[in-house]
Structures are given as C-alpha cells and as structure tokens.
Design a protein around this motif. Structure first.
Motif, short mmCIF file in Angstrom:
data_model
loop_
_atom_site.label_atom_id
_atom_site.label_comp_id
_atom_site.label_asym_id
_atom_site.label_seq_id
_atom_site.Cartn_x
_atom_site.Cartn_y
_atom_site.Cartn_z
N THR A 45 68.24 -16.86 83.72
CA THR A 45 67.77 -16.09 82.72
C THR A 45 68.68 -16.16 81.45
OG1 THR A 45 69.14 -14.39 83.56
CG2 THR A 45 66.77 -14.16 84.06
N LYS B 192 61.81 -21.74 85.94
CA LYS B 192 62.40 -20.67 85.16
C LYS B 192 62.40 -19.28 85.84
CE LYS B 192 61.20 -22.81 80.67
NZ LYS B 192 60.70 -22.57 79.34
N GLU C 71 62.89 -15.21 86.45
CA GLU C 71 62.87 -13.99 85.80
C GLU C 71 63.87 -13.09 86.20
OE1 GLU C 71 58.99 -12.68 86.45
OE2 GLU C 71 57.98 -14.23 85.75
N ILE C 72 64.43 -13.42 87.47
CA ILE C 72 65.53 -12.61 87.96
C ILE C 72 66.46 -13.44 88.63
CG2 ILE C 72 66.06 -10.76 89.67
CD1 ILE C 72 63.31 -9.79 89.35
N ASP C 73 67.92 -13.33 88.40
CA ASP C 73 68.74 -14.11 89.18
C ASP C 73 70.22 -13.14 89.31
OD1 ASP C 73 70.48 -13.99 86.75
OD2 ASP C 73 69.61 -16.01 85.99
N HIS D 144 70.50 -9.34 88.00
CA HIS D 144 69.62 -8.39 88.77
C HIS D 144 70.69 -7.49 89.48
CE1 HIS D 144 67.56 -6.69 92.40
NE2 HIS D 144 66.37 -7.05 91.69
#
Length: 85
Positions: free
Chosen positions: A27, A46, A48-50, A54
């Motif tokens: 992100t 890609k 969206e949350i990592d 998070h």
C-alpha cells in the motif's frame, strides 16, 4: 531463494498451475518479487491491505479496545477507595 524454473523441474508434470515470478506492490508503493500462481509472469499484484496498514498487524484496533477496557474498569471501580494513611 530458488528460481521458479528450478522449482518447476521438481514438480510433477501437468497437475500444477503455472508457477511464475510476479511483483507485489504494498500500500505504500514498495514492491518485492515472489513466485506465485496468480496472474502472468511479470504482472504486478497491488495490495489494498497489507501488514503495514492493517490493524490486525499494526495493533490499531487493539489499542482502541484497550482504551475501552480501561474506561470500563475505571467506571466500575470509580467509588473504590484504598485505605492509605
């Protein structure tokens, strides 16, 4: 780390999906390469949350929960007075 061709040579033929190298974009924009069955060789996944963003990894939600627990404790024992001399 072994390259994907070395790994493929040890796998049984015709039973596994294509295992190839892709790039993963976090992100914050940083990227790393890994082997995957996702997409095609060289594609960028890609996120969206990592783990950097998070709350399950950063503890963000846990901190909010802790605050709530402290508030509950203080409310429950607000009338409790210790016997200090």
């Amino acid at each position: 780390m072994e390259n994907s061709s070395a790994i493929r040579s040890r796998m049984k033929k015709n039973i596994h999906p294509d295992y190839h190298q892709i790039k993963v974009e976090m992100t914050d924009g940083t990227q790393f390469e890994t082997n995957s069955t996702w997409g095609k060789t060289g594609e960028v996944l890609k996120l969206e949350i990592d783990p950097k963003s998070h709350s399950a990894w950063t503890g963000g939600k846990q901190k909010l929960m802790d605050k709530g627990r402290i508030s509950k404790f203080n409310k429950k024992f607000q009338n409790f007075k210790s016997q200090k001399n």
